[in-house]
Design an enzyme around this catalytic site. Structure first.
Site, PDB file in Angstrom:
ATOM      1  N   GLY A  28      -7.213 181.096   9.147  1.00 16.96           N
ATOM      2  CA  GLY A  28      -8.416 180.465   9.673  1.00 16.96           C
ATOM      3  C   GLY A  28      -8.064 178.866   9.862  1.00 16.96           C
ATOM      4  N   ALA A  29      -9.177 178.105  10.288  1.00 17.75           N
ATOM      5  CA  ALA A  29      -9.227 176.905  10.216  1.00 17.75           C
ATOM      6  C   ALA A  29      -8.055 176.388  11.248  1.00 17.75           C
ATOM      7  CB  ALA A  29      -8.694 175.959   8.832  1.00 17.75           C
ATOM      8  N   GLU A  32      -3.986 173.051  16.858  1.00 13.47           N
ATOM      9  CA  GLU A  32      -3.034 173.365  17.826  1.00 13.47           C
ATOM     10  C   GLU A  32      -1.800 174.181  17.592  1.00 13.47           C
ATOM     11  OE1 GLU A  32      -1.617 173.206  21.803  1.00 13.47           O
ATOM     12  OE2 GLU A  32      -3.471 172.835  21.004  1.00 13.47           O
ATOM     13  N   HIS A  34      -1.781 176.810  15.462  1.00 14.27           N
ATOM     14  CA  HIS A  34      -2.195 178.216  15.681  1.00 14.27           C
ATOM     15  C   HIS A  34      -2.255 178.536  17.233  1.00 14.27           C
ATOM     16  CE1 HIS A  34      -3.668 177.291  11.600  1.00 14.27           C
ATOM     17  NE2 HIS A  34      -2.857 178.383  11.259  1.00 14.27           N
ATOM     18  N   GLN A  61      -2.387 185.206  -2.768  1.00 16.40           N
ATOM     19  CA  GLN A  61      -1.449 184.129  -2.541  1.00 16.40           C
ATOM     20  C   GLN A  61      -1.774 182.493  -2.853  1.00 16.40           C
ATOM     21  OE1 GLN A  61      -1.394 184.947   1.585  1.00 16.40           O
ATOM     22  NE2 GLN A  61      -1.025 182.601   1.809  1.00 16.40           N
ATOM     23  N   GLY A 148       4.829 180.877  12.155  1.00 16.53           N
ATOM     24  CA  GLY A 148       5.274 179.538  12.567  1.00 16.53           C
ATOM     25  C   GLY A 148       6.485 179.178  11.532  1.00 16.53           C
ATOM     26  N   SER A 187      -3.663 173.132   8.304  1.00 19.88           N
ATOM     27  CA  SER A 187      -4.980 173.147   7.922  1.00 19.88           C
ATOM     28  C   SER A 187      -5.236 172.316   6.950  1.00 19.88           C
ATOM     29  CB  SER A 187      -5.575 174.516   7.661  1.00 19.88           C
ATOM     30  OG  SER A 187      -5.197 175.406   8.772  1.00 19.88           O
TER      31      SER A 187
END
Length: 347
Positions: A28-29, A32, A34, A61, A148, A187
Site C-alpha cells: 500500500g501507500a 509513482e 508502484h 516481515q 521493483g 513509501s
C-alpha cells in the site's frame, strides 16, 4: 475502467479469467514507483488480460521495534492510483484472510542469501517476506508477477524461490523510479523532514558517484583494447613535455596489463583493471562519509557491491552483472537504494 476492490480469495477466484493475469504485490501507500509497476503489468497482460494489485501490510516481515504500527495505510488513495494506472482489481485482504490460523508455523526460509545485507540488518525479514509472497502467489494465481528493482535483494530471493520451488510463474523486475532530485521513491520517504531529506539524497549521490567511477573505468578498458599503448610510449611523451598525454597512456597501458584470474574462480570472473570494484566502492563511500558529518547525519548501515545471484561481495577480477547497494538511517527512517552495474561489458 472501474477497478474492483476484493477482500477475499473467493472473490478473486470467482472472477472470469480470459487472458494472462499479471500481479503487482504492494504494502500500500502507492506512489509513482508502484504506478510504473502497474502500467508495466498492463502492457504485459495486454488488453485481454487482467492486472491485479495486492495491498497487504505483512506483519511477518517487520521485526521488533520496526514501523509496522505506523506504516501508512491509505487504501482509498491506493485504489485511485491503481485505477488510474490500469489495474482491473485491488486485492486487499485482512490479516485473518492471509493467515487464518494466526501466524503460520510453516514458513519459507530465505537460506544463506537471506542472511546477508538486509537480512543481517533485519533478522527474519526475508523469511516473512518470502512466506507472504508464496501465499499471495497461490492466492492470486498469476501468470506473471512484477517487483521493483529498488528492493534488489528481495527481487533476487523471489526469483530464486520461484525457480527452486517450481512456482511456475514468470518474475519480472522493473527499474527503480526516482524523484527529480535522485531520491528513490519509497513509501517511507513521507517520514522524512525537509532537513532529513537533504541528507538522504546522499544515498543516490553515492550510487551515482560509484556509477560514474565505473563508467570511467569501463571506458578506459575499452580504449585499452583498441589503442596500442606501452610504457615506453608514455616515457617518450614525458620526455618531450606531453605530461597529460603521458599520464593517459600510462593509464591505458595499466588497463591492458590487469591481473589474471585466480585459480578456482568461476568462468564468469575474468581479468579487470586495477581499481575495479574497489575503486567503485571507494567513490561511493566518500559521499557517504561526507553525509555522516551533516546535520542531521546519515548513519550508514552498509555499502556493498555484490553478485546479484547470491548477494556476496564481488572480487576485483569479477566480470558480469553486479549491484551496488546501500542502506542507511536518517533520523528514525531507514532507507535503501541500489543501481545495477556491468563489469567488463565490452569484453
Amino acid at each position: 475502467m472501474t477497478t474492483a476492490l476484493l477482500r477475499t480469495a473467493d472473490e478473486l477466484h470467482g472472477r472470469v479469467r480470459v487472458g494472462r493475469r499479471a500481479v503487482v504485490m504492494t504494502m500500500g501507500a502507492l506512489h509513482e514507483g508502484h504506478a510504473t509497476l502497474i502500467r508495466t503489468a498492463r502492457e504485459i497482460a495486454g488488453p485481454d488480460g487482467e492486472v491485479v494489485v495486492t495491498v497487504f501490510v505483512n506483519p511477518l516481515q517487520f521485526g521488533k521495534g520496526e514501523d509496522l504500527d505506523r506504516y501508512p495505510r491509505t487504501l482509498d488513495a491506493d485504489l485511485k492510483t491503481a485505477e488510474d494506472s490500469g489495474a482491473d482489481a485491488v486485492f486487499a485482504p485482512g490479516v485473518e484472510e492471509v493467515y487464518p490460523g494466526g501466524e503460520p508455523q510453516v514458513r519459507v526460509s530465505a537460506g544463506p542469501m537471506g542472511e546477508r545485507l538486509e537480512g543481517a540488518s533485519r533478522p527474519g525479514h526475508f523469511d516473512g517476506m518470502l512466506t507472504v509472497v508464496a501465499k499471495l502467489l497461490h492466492l492470486t494465481r498469476p501468470d506473471v508477477a512484477l517487483y521493483g528493482q529498488k528492493d534488489a535483494q528481495q527481487l533476487a530471493l523471489i526469483r530464486r524461490m520461484a525457480r527452486d520451488l517450481n512456482f511456475g510463474v514468470e518474475i519480472v523486475g522493473v527499474p527503480t523510479v526516482r524523484e527529480e532530485d535522485g531520491l528513490a521513491l519509497s513509501s517511507r520517504n513521507r517520514y522524512l523532514k525537509p532537513e532529513e531529506r537533504r541528507t538522504a539524497l546522499a544515498l543516490s549521490r553515492a550510487l551515482f558517484a560509484g556509477r560514474d567511477r565505473h563508467a570511467a573505468q569501463e571506458a578506459l578498458r575499452a580504449r585499452a583494447r583498441e589503442v596500442p599503448a606501452t610504457h615506453a610510449r608514455a616515457e617518450a611523451l614525458s620526455a618531450i613535455g606531453e605530461s597529460r598525454a603521458a599520464a593517459d597512456t600510462h593509464a591505458v597501458a595499466k588497463a591492458r596489463t590487469s591481473p589474471t584470474t585466480a585459480p578456482g574462480h568461476d568462468a564468469g570472473r575474468r581479468p579487470g583493471p586495477t581499481g575495479g570494484p574497489a575503486a567503485v566502492r571507494a567513490a561511493a563511500r566518500l559521499v557517504l562519509d561526507d553525509a555522516g558529518r551533516l546535520s542531521p547525519p546519515l548513519a550508514l548501515d552498509y555499502l556493498a557491491l555484490v553478485d546479484p545471484s547470491d548477494f556476496t561481495e564481488i572480487e576485483d577480477d569479477f566480470t558480469g552483472e553486479a549491484v551496488l547497494a546501500v542502506a542507511a538511517r536518517v533520523g528514525t527512517t531507514r532507507l535503501i537504494d541500489n543501481i545495477p552495474l556491468t563489469f567488463g561489458a565490452a569484453s
